[in-house]
Scaffold this active site. Structure first.
Site, PDB file in Angstrom:
ATOM      1  N   GLN A 107      -8.233  18.089  29.995  1.00 15.15           N
ATOM      2  CA  GLN A 107      -9.677  17.924  30.163  1.00 15.15           C
ATOM      3  C   GLN A 107     -10.245  16.841  29.249  1.00 15.15           C
ATOM      4  OE1 GLN A 107     -11.720  19.877  32.374  1.00 15.15           O
ATOM      5  NE2 GLN A 107      -9.738  20.453  33.212  1.00 15.15           N
ATOM      6  N   LYS A 123     -16.753  17.829  23.148  1.00 14.61           N
ATOM      7  CA  LYS A 123     -16.640  18.087  24.583  1.00 14.61           C
ATOM      8  C   LYS A 123     -18.009  17.859  25.223  1.00 14.61           C
ATOM      9  CE  LYS A 123     -12.653  21.133  24.440  1.00 14.61           C
ATOM     10  NZ  LYS A 123     -12.024  22.392  24.885  1.00 14.61           N
ATOM     11  N   ASP A 142     -14.205  21.590  31.938  1.00 15.70           N
ATOM     12  CA  ASP A 142     -14.511  22.344  30.725  1.00 15.70           C
ATOM     13  C   ASP A 142     -16.022  22.502  30.572  1.00 15.70           C
ATOM     14  OD1 ASP A 142     -11.923  22.773  29.970  1.00 15.70           O
ATOM     15  OD2 ASP A 142     -11.969  21.469  28.211  1.00 15.70           O
ATOM     16  N   LEU A 223     -14.659  22.221  14.947  1.00 15.45           N
ATOM     17  CA  LEU A 223     -14.097  21.796  13.673  1.00 15.45           C
ATOM     18  C   LEU A 223     -12.566  21.824  13.734  1.00 15.45           C
ATOM     19  CD1 LEU A 223     -15.318  21.021  10.852  1.00 15.45           C
ATOM     20  CD2 LEU A 223     -14.677  23.330  10.121  1.00 15.45           C
ATOM     21  N   TRP A 224     -11.965  20.702  13.388  1.00 18.79           N
ATOM     22  CA  TRP A 224     -10.503  20.588  13.366  1.00 18.79           C
ATOM     23  C   TRP A 224      -9.955  21.425  12.211  1.00 18.79           C
ATOM     24  CZ3 TRP A 224      -7.893  17.499  16.929  1.00 18.79           C
ATOM     25  CH2 TRP A 224      -6.523  17.303  16.712  1.00 18.79           C
ATOM     26  N   LEU A 225      -8.907  22.182  12.461  1.00 21.02           N
ATOM     27  CA  LEU A 225      -8.310  22.995  11.405  1.00 21.02           C
ATOM     28  C   LEU A 225      -7.616  22.100  10.380  1.00 21.02           C
ATOM     29  CD1 LEU A 225      -6.865  25.897  13.579  1.00 21.02           C
ATOM     30  CD2 LEU A 225      -8.752  26.042  11.962  1.00 21.02           C
ATOM     31  N   ASP A 289      -7.543  31.107  31.781  1.00 17.61           N
ATOM     32  CA  ASP A 289      -6.761  29.876  31.663  1.00 17.61           C
ATOM     33  C   ASP A 289      -5.953  29.809  30.366  1.00 17.61           C
ATOM     34  OD1 ASP A 289      -6.047  27.340  32.805  1.00 17.61           O
ATOM     35  OD2 ASP A 289      -7.310  26.358  31.324  1.00 17.61           O
ATOM     36  N   GLU A 294      -1.841  29.141  20.350  1.00 17.23           N
ATOM     37  CA  GLU A 294      -1.358  28.583  19.098  1.00 17.23           C
ATOM     38  C   GLU A 294      -1.415  29.609  17.978  1.00 17.23           C
ATOM     39  OE1 GLU A 294      -2.289  25.245  21.685  1.00 17.23           O
ATOM     40  OE2 GLU A 294      -3.565  26.908  21.021  1.00 17.23           O
ATOM     41  N   ASP A 309      -9.608  26.390  22.457  1.00 16.15           N
ATOM     42  CA  ASP A 309      -9.811  25.962  23.844  1.00 16.15           C
ATOM     43  C   ASP A 309     -10.352  27.079  24.733  1.00 16.15           C
ATOM     44  OD1 ASP A 309      -8.960  23.418  23.221  1.00 16.15           O
ATOM     45  OD2 ASP A 309      -6.885  23.814  23.755  1.00 16.15           O
TER      46      ASP A 309
END
Length: 409
Positions: A107, A123, A142, A223-225, A289, A294, A309
């Site tokens: 996406q 997104k 999305d 936020l990115w881990l 979906d 993870e 996601d």
């Protein structure tokens, strides 16, 4: 009374005493656990509304450093987060210093670097709030607002396994294009008076760009881990085939859960209960979906299933895809703490709580009323499913006590 009769009587009394003591201890433990669940619920409800305020108690730390310190193997953020509003404020206001195509996936998304070096995933909005996505439960683009709503539901359920998400408006002409990589910039176009881009992904097409309203695009930022917590991808044991006419084993094998319980990491540790928590979470938001998931790398099954996601959610409020609950009704087990929390949220509390939690967001209203109503109805279905399990197997089998110690250093 003869000596033999006295010995027998004393033995019977001793057995009764032991069983009574064990029963009382068990009840005390259960009551204590239930009381703690209730206190945790009230703490959550009291902290639902998060003001996006730039002020930080820890003045010597950036919001990014604070959020990074929250992450531990079983939580993305702790129960008590007085700095949450400041971190989310930074996510929605900090200057964008670099923009690139999103990481691999199916996406459209963009990877943004905010001032201070923090990565976030952007997104874009593709649908109006009242748009209904027809077709398969995993159909459509999305939904950026679904990411926002799912994060707050994660807070409400007490899982704390979803990365932080907040809505953001960006000016594509002044904020993105000047700092965009050539790869991302090459996907920009103008449609009418609107600036658009189509990015790079498996389903990204030049004929299907995401368009701003003029130059202003609504979206969500996740936020990115922290990089010190590398992720490991796993195939979901209840994943779909996505091929017409071909069923996955769980769709026809009633004993499928027994087979799952014999394989690592589901044969021990918390992972299977995490799968069931996630099934409940996904059913409530309508997410069919989750074909992969993870966890943190090299965890040997001990870390949480991270709720990443969640954008294929809140597509059709009228569609209740019961197959999402397969892990719950096939395994017939659930954490006691999850069961307690779900019961606290019935009678309209869930809808009200989520509406309050999302009211501060820059893109509020995040969900339309039909989606909020659907949450309450789906919650009743989850509770009914657990009751069917307890009627069949008994609460002692179905309700599993699994409280793991969490530490934030």
């Amino acid at each position: 009374m003869k000596l033999k009769q006295r010995v027998v009587l004393l033995a019977i009394l001793l057995v009764i005493f032991i069983f009574t003591k064990v029963f009382l201890i068990d009840n005390l433990d259960t009551s204590a656990a239930n009381r703690e669940d209730q206190r945790a619920f009230h703490r959550m409800m009291a902290s639902l509304h998060v003001e996006l305020d730039p002020r930080l108690d820890h003045t010597l730390q950036s919001p990014w450093e604070i959020a990074a310190q929250w992450v531990v193997p079983r939580e993305v953020y702790p129960e008590e987060t007085p700095e949450l509003g400041a971190v989310m404020h930074a996510m929605t206001t900090k200057k964008i210093v670099k923009a690139d195509v999103g990481y691999k996936g199916t996406q459209l998304k963009a990877l943004l670097i905010l001032e201070g070096g923090q990565k976030v995933v952007f997104k874009p909005r593709r649908y109006a709030r009242d748009y209904v996505v027809e077709g398969e439960p995993y159909a459509g683009y999305d939904r950026h607002n679904a990411e926002v709503a799912a994060f707050h539901l994660d807070r409400i359920l007490g899982f704390r396994r979803a990365p932080l998400v907040v809505g953001r408006f960006v000016n594509l002409r002044t904020e993105i294009k000047p700092v965009a990589t050539e790869q991302l910039l090459g996907t920009f176009m103008t449609v009418g008076n609107n600036t658009c881009f189509y990015g790079k992904c498996y389903y990204c097409r030049e004929t299907e760009p995401a368009c701003a309203d003029g130059d202003i695009m609504e979206g969500s930022v996740t936020l990115w881990l922290p990089d010190v917590w590398p992720l490991q991808k796993h195939r979901h044991p209840w994943g779909r085939t996505y091929r017409e006419g071909k069923l996955a084993r769980w769709e026809y094998d009633e004993s499928y859960c027994d087979a799952v319980k014999k394989t690592s990491p589901y044969d021990s540790g918390p992972r299977l209960l995490d799968i069931i928590d996630t099934a409940i979470f996904d059913y409530l938001i309508g997410n069919a979906d989750r074909h992969h998931y993870e966890s943190f790398q090299d965890d040997e099954g001990a870390s949480m299933l991270i709720l990443l996601d969640n954008a294929k959610s809140f597509g059709n409020p009228a569609l209740d895809e019961r197959s999402i609950l397969a892990p719950l009704y096939q395994c017939c087990i659930i954490r006691v703490s999850t069961w307690n929390r779900l019961n606290y949220l019935k009678n309209g509390v869930l809808k009200s709580a989520l509406k309050t939690a999302m009211s501060h967001d820059p893109i509020s209203p995040v969900l339309s009323d039909p989606h909020l109503d659907a949450l309450d109805q789906r919650l009743l279905s989850v509770l009914a499913t657990v009751k069917q399990c307890t009627d069949q197997f008994g609460p002692d089998v179905v309700l599993v006590e699994d409280r793991m110690t969490l530490s934030h250093l």
